[in-house]
Write a protein that holds these residues in place. Structure first.
Motif, PDB file in Angstrom:
ATOM      1  N   ILE A 107       0.840  -1.205   0.000  1.00  0.00           N
ATOM      2  CA  ILE A 107       0.000   0.000   0.000  1.00  0.00           C
ATOM      3  C   ILE A 107       0.871   1.249   0.000  1.00  0.00           C
ATOM      4  O   ILE A 107       0.637   2.190  -0.774  1.00  0.00           O
ATOM      5  N   LYS A 108       1.898   1.261   0.863  1.00  0.00           N
ATOM      6  CA  LYS A 108       2.794   2.415   0.930  1.00  0.00           C
ATOM      7  C   LYS A 108       3.486   2.639  -0.416  1.00  0.00           C
ATOM      8  O   LYS A 108       3.572   3.769  -0.907  1.00  0.00           O
ATOM      9  N   GLY A 109       3.960   1.556  -1.039  1.00  0.00           N
ATOM     10  CA  GLY A 109       4.612   1.673  -2.344  1.00  0.00           C
ATOM     11  C   GLY A 109       3.668   2.189  -3.409  1.00  0.00           C
ATOM     12  O   GLY A 109       4.046   3.026  -4.242  1.00  0.00           O
ATOM     13  N   ALA A 110       2.425   1.707  -3.390  1.00  0.00           N
ATOM     14  CA  ALA A 110       1.446   2.164  -4.380  1.00  0.00           C
ATOM     15  C   ALA A 110       1.162   3.648  -4.212  1.00  0.00           C
ATOM     16  O   ALA A 110       1.047   4.392  -5.204  1.00  0.00           O
ATOM     17  N   ILE A 111       1.080   4.091  -2.978  1.00  0.00           N
ATOM     18  CA  ILE A 111       0.815   5.516  -2.716  1.00  0.00           C
ATOM     19  C   ILE A 111       2.010   6.360  -3.164  1.00  0.00           C
ATOM     20  O   ILE A 111       1.842   7.380  -3.839  1.00  0.00           O
ATOM     21  N   PRO A 118       7.722  15.900  -7.923  1.00  0.00           N
ATOM     22  CA  PRO A 118       8.473  16.607  -6.859  1.00  0.00           C
ATOM     23  C   PRO A 118       8.290  15.952  -5.476  1.00  0.00           C
ATOM     24  O   PRO A 118       9.244  15.814  -4.723  1.00  0.00           O
ATOM     25  N   LEU A 119       7.061  15.531  -5.153  1.00  0.00           N
ATOM     26  CA  LEU A 119       6.826  14.881  -3.863  1.00  0.00           C
ATOM     27  C   LEU A 119       7.480  13.492  -3.806  1.00  0.00           C
ATOM     28  O   LEU A 119       8.025  13.089  -2.782  1.00  0.00           O
ATOM     29  N   TYR A 120       7.420  12.775  -4.912  1.00  0.00           N
ATOM     30  CA  TYR A 120       8.055  11.462  -4.984  1.00  0.00           C
ATOM     31  C   TYR A 120       9.555  11.605  -4.746  1.00  0.00           C
ATOM     32  O   TYR A 120      10.147  10.866  -3.954  1.00  0.00           O
ATOM     33  N   ASP A 121      10.184  12.539  -5.427  1.00  0.00           N
ATOM     34  CA  ASP A 121      11.620  12.771  -5.262  1.00  0.00           C
ATOM     35  C   ASP A 121      11.946  13.164  -3.831  1.00  0.00           C
ATOM     36  O   ASP A 121      12.950  12.725  -3.266  1.00  0.00           O
ATOM     37  N   TYR A 125      14.380  10.807  -1.964  1.00  0.00           N
ATOM     38  CA  TYR A 125      15.708  11.412  -1.817  1.00  0.00           C
ATOM     39  C   TYR A 125      15.712  12.550  -0.813  1.00  0.00           C
ATOM     40  O   TYR A 125      16.523  13.454  -0.894  1.00  0.00           O
ATOM     41  N   GLY A 126      14.832  12.518   0.150  1.00  0.00           N
ATOM     42  CA  GLY A 126      14.604  13.615   1.095  1.00  0.00           C
ATOM     43  C   GLY A 126      15.845  14.216   1.704  1.00  0.00           C
ATOM     44  O   GLY A 126      16.050  15.431   1.660  1.00  0.00           O
ATOM     45  N   ILE A 127      16.714  13.418   2.273  1.00  0.00           N
ATOM     46  CA  ILE A 127      17.885  13.964   2.961  1.00  0.00           C
ATOM     47  C   ILE A 127      18.838  14.627   1.967  1.00  0.00           C
ATOM     48  O   ILE A 127      19.534  15.578   2.294  1.00  0.00           O
ATOM     49  N   TYR A 128      18.827  14.157   0.730  1.00  0.00           N
ATOM     50  CA  TYR A 128      19.718  14.736  -0.282  1.00  0.00           C
ATOM     51  C   TYR A 128      19.219  16.101  -0.739  1.00  0.00           C
ATOM     52  O   TYR A 128      19.962  16.871  -1.337  1.00  0.00           O
ATOM     53  N   ASN A 129      17.955  16.411  -0.450  1.00  0.00           N
ATOM     54  CA  ASN A 129      17.388  17.700  -0.847  1.00  0.00           C
ATOM     55  C   ASN A 129      17.736  18.813   0.134  1.00  0.00           C
ATOM     56  O   ASN A 129      17.532  19.978  -0.157  1.00  0.00           O
ATOM     57  N   ILE A 130      18.254  18.460   1.297  1.00  0.00           N
ATOM     58  CA  ILE A 130      18.664  19.471   2.264  1.00  0.00           C
ATOM     59  C   ILE A 130      20.110  19.820   1.918  1.00  0.00           C
ATOM     60  O   ILE A 130      20.990  18.949   1.962  1.00  0.00           O
TER      61      ILE A 130
END
Length: 165
Positions: A107-111, A118-121, A125-130
């Motif tokens: 379910i988490k993967g499908a969401i 932009p939200l997917y990235d 890659y959240g920590i890489y965006n800081i």
């Protein structure tokens, strides 16, 4: 024979016959031992003297050894699961837990896959965006991949002296 001594012998016998499902050969062995214990008890009139002498006799060792010898025959309380039944319950619970975890991941993967780019990235890659953290983590990963060591590991005193030489 003194009634207290008789009661003492009978209570020892009951400890085996009431709490163990003894097969015929085990019952016969128990009967033989308690015949000898009864003969031994007939020598005494004082219960304290009987208990003292019985504890020091080989008959007591034989009696105590029966408990470990008859361990397979212990009666289990009603409603107690056998080892095989317990294994089945644990296996079922584990299977349910694994299935639940796989469903949650699915379910988490499908969401996440349906999120806008932009939200997917950001999620992946959240920590890489800081700005600063992203560079540090990226540099750390690069160094680790080429060196095979962790770059930020503290050196112990022996390594420090080897490096200075």
């Amino acid at each position: 024979m003194n009634t207290t001594i008789q009661n003492s012998i009978q209570s020892r016998r009951n400890a085996l016959t009431e709490y163990y499902n003894l097969p015929q050969d085990a019952l016969q062995k128990t009967d033989n031992l308690f015949e000898r214990i009864t003969q031994f008890g007939q020598q005494f009139e004082d219960p304290a003297d009987f208990e003292t002498k019985f504890m020091a006799s080989p008959l007591n060792n034989e009696y105590v050894n029966l408990f470990s010898e008859f361990a397979l025959y212990v009666k289990t309380p009603e409603g107690t699961l056998t080892v095989e039944e317990q294994r089945k319950v644990v296996a079922k619970e584990n299977a349910e837990s694994v299935a639940k975890h796989q469903i949650e991941r699915g379910i988490k993967g499908a969401i996440v896959r349906r999120l806008p780019k932009p939200l997917y990235d950001w999620y992946i890659y959240g920590i890489y965006n800081i700005p600063v953290l992203g560079r540090l983590v990226s540099a750390k990963n690069t160094v680790e991949s080429f060196s095979g060591k962790k770059p930020f590991k503290k050196k112990n005193k022996e390594e420090e002296t080897n490096d200075k030489e």
